[in-house]
Scaffold this active site. Structure first.
Site, PDB file in Angstrom:
ATOM      1  N   GLY A   9       0.837  -1.200   0.000  1.00 53.43           N
ATOM      2  CA  GLY A   9       0.000   0.000   0.000  1.00 53.43           C
ATOM      3  C   GLY A   9       0.868   1.245   0.000  1.00 53.43           C
ATOM      4  CD  GLN A  13      -3.795  11.044   4.150  1.00 48.42           C
ATOM      5  OE1 GLN A  13      -4.517  10.198   4.694  1.00 48.42           O
ATOM      6  NE2 GLN A  13      -3.870  12.323   4.449  1.00 48.42           N
ATOM      7  CG  ASP A  35      -0.658   0.593  -3.701  1.00 42.98           C
ATOM      8  OD1 ASP A  35      -0.520   1.504  -2.857  1.00 42.98           O
ATOM      9  OD2 ASP A  35      -1.761   0.053  -3.940  1.00 42.98           O
ATOM     10  NE  ARG A  37      -5.331   1.971  -8.846  1.00 43.31           N
ATOM     11  CZ  ARG A  37      -6.026   1.670  -7.754  1.00 43.31           C
ATOM     12  NH1 ARG A  37      -5.666   2.148  -6.575  1.00 43.31           N
ATOM     13  NH2 ARG A  37      -7.079   0.849  -7.823  1.00 43.31           N
ATOM     14  CG  ASP A  53      -4.888  -8.489  -4.523  1.00 39.90           C
ATOM     15  OD1 ASP A  53      -5.814  -9.006  -5.168  1.00 39.90           O
ATOM     16  OD2 ASP A  53      -4.980  -8.163  -3.314  1.00 39.90           O
ATOM     17  CE1 TYR A 143     -10.665   3.541   9.442  1.00 36.56           C
ATOM     18  CE2 TYR A 143      -9.820   1.982   7.849  1.00 36.56           C
ATOM     19  CZ  TYR A 143      -9.612   3.025   8.727  1.00 36.56           C
ATOM     20  OH  TYR A 143      -8.362   3.548   8.889  1.00 36.56           O
ATOM     21  CE  LYS A 147      -7.408  -0.189   9.536  1.00 36.11           C
ATOM     22  NZ  LYS A 147      -6.076  -0.706   9.077  1.00 36.11           N
TER      23      LYS A 147
HETATM   24  C1  VAH Z   1     -10.765   7.673   7.724  1.00 31.06           C
HETATM   25  N1  VAH Z   1      -8.613   8.785   7.535  1.00 31.06           N
HETATM   26  O1  VAH Z   1     -11.273   8.791   7.725  1.00 31.06           O
HETATM   27  C2  VAH Z   1      -9.276   7.579   8.028  1.00 31.06           C
HETATM   28  C3  VAH Z   1      -9.000   7.482   9.507  1.00 31.06           C
HETATM   29  C4  VAH Z   1      -9.549   8.289  11.782  1.00 31.06           C
HETATM   30  C5  VAH Z   1      -9.952   8.281  10.349  1.00 31.06           C
HETATM   31  O2  VAH Z   1      -8.946   6.178   9.928  1.00 31.06           O
HETATM   32  O3  VAH Z   1     -11.380   6.664   7.489  1.00 31.06           O
END
Ligand code: VAH
Length: 319
Positions: A9, A13, A35, A37, A53, A143, A147
């Site tokens: 990755g 960012q 990455d 790409r 990948d 997400y 995590k």
């Molecule tokens: C997001 N930049 O916005 C990420 C981050 C705390 C936010 O994990 O999903």
């Protein structure tokens, strides 16, 4: 034995700046970027790159063997806003990439692993102010769930297979070198670009939405610091809280107006408001400070000055 590092990755960012920092520290040929790409010209011209990948365990093992990799930074993930649109793709990427890397650690094919968590592991029932290292964690986003699960697996692989995996719960990150990709905190980057390009910004969060944030240089510093710490100093093997500053869109707008007096902001909250509302306003990072000497350098004033001066310089060079 010489250290060879793989960044998965590397074009994202964080990955982009992490790659350049590690190459400067360890030598371009000792840091392999990968990455799904290719990345920007600077990154692609600065050292070895592989299309990878992160969910493809065979391709990953081939790269590990070919370059004799000893450390992996797994930076590939689908972030909060995009993950809500593609839940199963997000779960597959965020979890299977982690299992691929943790299993390499279990098989002793790599010595050390970095994996980023996020303040997204906290949810609506978490104490919002000075959120503790150990507290209620009921993430309400795909997400955040990935995590939180990832943190549990990191601690499990450390305790059961002695895998030296280290992790940080990043707040929202602000940088000028790369655009963020699909996060809820992306407004804090977009606003600087729009302030210079258009003199106005339509913010997708409410003006009083306070979120924990950090300038990218601090995030990169913390990442190297935790990876260079002695193993016995890493007492948290799920993921460390990390903090620098907290602000709301109105604060950042007023800070920009100190440099661009005519800058204006409007507010048009979208689906990302509910995500932001489920997250803490500020974070207690006393464990990271105590265990491996963490301390942030950038506050909002320094962040705004740095963002605007570099973006202006970039624009002038591009013209
Ligand atoms: C997001 N930049 O916005 C990420 C981050 C705390 C936010 O994990 O999903």
């Amino acid at each position: 034995m010489e250290k060879y590092i793989l960044i998965i990755g590397a074009c994202g960012q964080i990955g982009t700046e992490l790659t350049m920092t590690l190459r400067k520290k360890y030598g371009n040929d000792h840091v392999i970027a990968s990455d799904i790409r290719e990345g920007n010209e600077t990154l692609m011209n600065s050292g070895p790159f592989e299309i990878l990948d992160a969910t493809d365990s065979n391709a990953l093992e081939e790269i590990i063997a070919y370059y004799e990799i000893s450390e992996i930074y797994l930076m590939a993930a689908m972030l909060s806003a995009t993950a809500e649109k593609f839940p199963m793709r997000a779960w597959n990427l965020n979890m299977n990439s982690l299992f691929n890397v943790l299993n390499l650690g279990k098989e002793k094919k790599v010595d050390k692993i970095f994996w980023p968590s996020s303040i997204a592991v906290f949810g609506p029932n978490t104490p919002k102010e000075a959120t503790p290292q150990n507290t209620i964690m009921e993430p309400s986003t795909v997400y955040g769930i990935s995590k939180q699960s990832g943190e549990r697996w990191c601690e499990y692989y450390f305790k059961n297979f002695d895998v030296d995996v280290r992790s940080i719960r990043y707040p929202g990150l602000i940088s000028w070198k790369t655009m963020p990709g699909g996060g809820t905190t992306d407004y804090a980057v977009e606003i600087y670009h729009k302030a210079l390009e258009e003199g106005t910004y339509n913010c997708f969060l409410k003006k009083d939405t306070v979120l924990p944030m950090m300038y990218m240089d601090d995030a990169i510093k913390a990442t190297l610091q935790i990876m260079e710490a002695d193993a016995e100093d890493i007492k948290v093997r799920s993921s460390y809280n990390l903090a620098a500053m907290s602000f709301k869109p109105e604060d950042i707008a007023q800070n920009i107006q100190q440099h661009i007096p005519d800058f204006t902001i409007t507010y048009e909250p979208d689906f990302r408001q509910a995500i932001a509302d489920s997250w803490p306003s500020s974070i207690d990072d006393s464990d990271a400070r105590a265990d491996w000497g963490w301390k942030a350098d950038f506050d909002l004033d320094k962040t705004t000055a740095t963002m605007l001066s570099n973006l202006k310089k970039n624009k002038a060079e591009a013209e």
